[in-house]
Design a protein around this motif. Structure first.
Motif, short mmCIF file in Angstrom:
data_model
loop_
_atom_site.label_atom_id
_atom_site.label_comp_id
_atom_site.label_asym_id
_atom_site.label_seq_id
_atom_site.Cartn_x
_atom_site.Cartn_y
_atom_site.Cartn_z
N LYS A 303 -35.34 71.18 -1.27
CA LYS A 303 -34.09 71.66 -1.89
C LYS A 303 -33.75 70.84 -3.14
O LYS A 303 -33.45 71.39 -4.21
CB LYS A 303 -32.95 71.56 -0.86
N LEU A 304 -33.85 69.52 -3.00
CA LEU A 304 -33.52 68.64 -4.13
C LEU A 304 -34.48 68.87 -5.29
O LEU A 304 -34.08 68.89 -6.46
CB LEU A 304 -33.55 67.17 -3.70
N LYS A 305 -35.75 69.04 -4.96
CA LYS A 305 -36.78 69.27 -5.98
C LYS A 305 -36.46 70.56 -6.75
O LYS A 305 -36.56 70.61 -7.97
CB LYS A 305 -38.12 69.41 -5.26
N LYS A 306 -36.07 71.58 -6.01
CA LYS A 306 -35.72 72.89 -6.59
C LYS A 306 -34.55 72.76 -7.55
O LYS A 306 -34.47 73.46 -8.57
CB LYS A 306 -35.36 73.87 -5.46
N GLN A 307 -33.65 71.83 -7.19
CA GLN A 307 -32.49 71.59 -8.06
C GLN A 307 -32.85 70.71 -9.25
O GLN A 307 -31.98 70.34 -10.04
CB GLN A 307 -31.37 70.89 -7.26
N GLY A 308 -34.12 70.35 -9.35
CA GLY A 308 -34.58 69.56 -10.49
C GLY A 308 -34.29 68.08 -10.37
O GLY A 308 -34.32 67.34 -11.36
N LYS A 309 -34.04 67.61 -9.15
CA LYS A 309 -33.73 66.18 -8.97
C LYS A 309 -35.02 65.36 -8.98
O LYS A 309 -36.08 65.83 -8.57
CB LYS A 309 -33.02 65.95 -7.62
N LYS A 310 -34.86 64.12 -9.42
CA LYS A 310 -36.01 63.21 -9.42
C LYS A 310 -35.95 62.34 -8.16
O LYS A 310 -34.95 61.67 -7.91
CB LYS A 310 -35.95 62.33 -10.67
N ILE A 311 -37.03 62.39 -7.37
CA ILE A 311 -37.07 61.62 -6.12
C ILE A 311 -38.24 60.64 -6.16
O ILE A 311 -39.39 61.03 -6.37
CB ILE A 311 -37.26 62.54 -4.88
N SER A 365 -36.94 53.70 -13.77
CA SER A 365 -37.40 55.04 -13.37
C SER A 365 -36.29 56.08 -13.33
O SER A 365 -36.54 57.27 -13.43
CB SER A 365 -38.08 54.97 -11.99
N ASN A 366 -35.06 55.61 -13.20
CA ASN A 366 -33.89 56.48 -13.23
C ASN A 366 -33.97 57.71 -12.31
O ASN A 366 -33.81 58.84 -12.77
CB ASN A 366 -33.62 56.91 -14.67
N PRO A 367 -34.18 57.48 -11.03
CA PRO A 367 -34.24 58.62 -10.09
C PRO A 367 -32.83 59.10 -9.71
O PRO A 367 -31.85 58.39 -9.94
CB PRO A 367 -34.91 58.00 -8.86
N ASP A 368 -32.75 60.29 -9.11
CA ASP A 368 -31.49 60.75 -8.52
C ASP A 368 -31.43 60.30 -7.06
O ASP A 368 -30.37 59.96 -6.56
CB ASP A 368 -31.41 62.28 -8.59
N TYR A 369 -32.59 60.33 -6.40
CA TYR A 369 -32.66 59.98 -4.97
C TYR A 369 -33.82 59.01 -4.73
O TYR A 369 -34.89 59.15 -5.35
CB TYR A 369 -32.89 61.24 -4.12
N VAL A 370 -33.60 58.08 -3.80
CA VAL A 370 -34.66 57.13 -3.44
C VAL A 370 -34.88 57.20 -1.92
O VAL A 370 -33.97 56.93 -1.13
CB VAL A 370 -34.28 55.68 -3.84
#
Ligand code: JHZ
Ligand code: SAH
Ligand code: ZN
Length: 404
Positions: A303-311, A365-370
């Motif tokens: 879901k997060l990937k689909k929203q374009g989030k960086k993990i 790296s500036n991720p949204d989620y770790v």
């Protein structure tokens, strides 16, 4: 049907993880082309209460001169082993005349404390790269696997030990009777054998299924350890829970009849029985609980990937090899794993081949989620990263999937 490594009874596996690679085989892509895999199944023997792998790769595939786990990467673990040292020193009234042995000393994280206080010690460590670090700390190390035959050689050269210690090692060794016979041979009449490993009670309670991987052939409880002791004329005299590695247990063992038995032993065994750790049925739901975590985590990442989030992920742990391979999580969901261990850096994770990058790059790296693979070090890591993580979120999955 598989046979129990401890008592030779038949037992049934309760979870089949399928094909798994060597958990610490962080390697270059060309080395991963024909990667070794084994079928990882875990089962419970109702006759001796031991949770165990049905099949484990040969020890030389796991422990060698490029072993990827270095004990001293955690500041908290350094303090933990300093406290371990103090406890043994006090319990056994150790002095410069004493002698202690550690089975699986790795980079010397425990024994360096004895060296600093001039207490003679011997480390046994088959993985040469980490043994060399211990040697560089002036620790006397035998670069070999501990077993009864090595114990016989040691007995010819050294006096009996006032304490034999081991942390996160005994649960790695399938030839457990050879270990106990060797310990029995080397331990002074008044000596104590003290070891700690991830605790079955915690694994069941927390659903920490990722403690199951090639190296961990056993998951101990007071029930199972006291049985093995009896088979060797030894006795479980005390137990002490530890917070390390997601919940461990320290077992204190002596020659039979040589020491008083703490009431903690009876209490722990009674508690384990109330949790059902002596019955097959208690393990039936474990697999279902893992599959719930699998569904939740994979759905969240997708879901997060689909929203374009960086993990990205944090900590290329051995445990993460079970998570990524059993759940089918690869670089399409997790960009990379940051880790402080030089030998893992710029390599790829076993099985699913996620790139491992030097920790230094994490703050750029500036991720949204770790995704926190080193969840057992959450306290240390989350406090260290607090300010950087202010506008970012952690994902954890033990005991359940959670965003914080
Ligand atoms: P960590 C290993 O398990 C394997 P693993 C073994 N089988 C076992 O039982 C235990 O150890 C004892 C990194 N890190 O401790 C270092 C950071 O990058 O959970 C490690 O690669 N930054 C012998 O591999 C990994 O994370 C940090 O701040 O599951 C942690 O591995 C910290 C604290 C760690 O063990
Ligand atoms: N005691 C350390 C290291 C745990 S890593 C800690 O708690 O952090 C497990 C170690 O056990 C590895 O370094 C591995 O090489 C060692 N080991 C595996 N089989 C062994 C055996 N038969 N005898 C002694 N050490 C062993
Ligand atoms: Zn058994």
């Amino acid at each position: 049907m598989p046979k129990c490594l401890v008592c030779n009874s038949n037992f049934n596996p309760f979870v089949n993880f399928g094909e798994m690679p060597i958990a610490n085989n962080f390697a270059n892509l060309n080395e991963l082309i024909s990667e070794y895999k084994f079928t990882m199944q875990v089962g419970f023997c109702e006759s001796c209460y031991m949770v165990q792998l049905v099949e484990q790769p040969d020890r030389e595939r796991m422990f060698h001169s490029n072993y990827a786990f270095y004990s001293s990467t955690s500041e908290y673990m350094k303090q933990h082993f300093q406290r371990f040292y103090t406890q043994i020193k006090e319990k056994q009234s150790l002095s410069s005349k004493s002698f202690v042995i550690e089975i699986g000393c790795n980079d010397g994280i425990l024994l360096e404390n004895f060296i600093n206080e001039n207490i003679s010690c011997l480390g046994i460590e088959p993985s040469k790269n980490v043994a060399d670090i211990a040697i560089s700390k002036n620790i006397n190390v035998i670069n070999d696997f501990f077993d009864e035959s090595l114990a016989k050689k040691i007995a010819g050269e050294f006096k009996k030990a006032d304490a034999i210690m081991s942390a996160n090692v005994i649960c790695h060794i399938p030839y457990i009777h050879s270990i106990f016979s060797g310990v029995k041979l080397l331990l002074d009449q008044e000596g104590i054998f003290v070891f700690e490993d991830p605790y079955l009670g915690e694994v069941i309670e927390k659903n920490s299924f990722d403690q199951i991987y090639d190296e961990h052939v056993f998951l101990f409880s007071a029930l199972s350890v006291s049985k093995i002791c009896k088979m060797h004329g030894m006795e479980l005299i005390d137990v002490e829970p530890q917070v390390t590695h997601g919940g461990s247990m320290r077992y204190f063992i002596s020659h039979e009849g040589s020491k008083e038995i703490s009431e903690n032993v009876g209490k722990s065994i009674a508690n384990e029985k109330s949790l059902g750790l002596h019955r097959n049925e208690s393990f039936n739901s474990f697999g279902l609980n893992i599959n719930k975590i699998k569904q939740d985590l994979v759905a969240l990442l997708k879901k997060l990937k689909k929203q374009g989030k960086k993990i990205v992920a944090y900590g290329a742990t051995s445990k993460s090899t079970t998570v990524t391979n059993y759940f089918g999580i690869g670089p399409e969901l997790i960009e990379c794993i940051f880790d402080t261990t030089p030998i893992k850096q710029n390599k790829f994770s076993p099985g699913v081949h996620i790139p491992i990058l030097p920790y230094e790059g994490f703050h750029k790296s500036n991720p949204d989620y770790v995704l926190l693979f080193a969840w057992n070090h959450a306290k240390e890591i989350m406090s260290k990263e607090k300010s950087y993580m202010k506008d970012k979120k952690w994902i954890t999955y033990i005991p359940e999937v959670k965003i914080t």
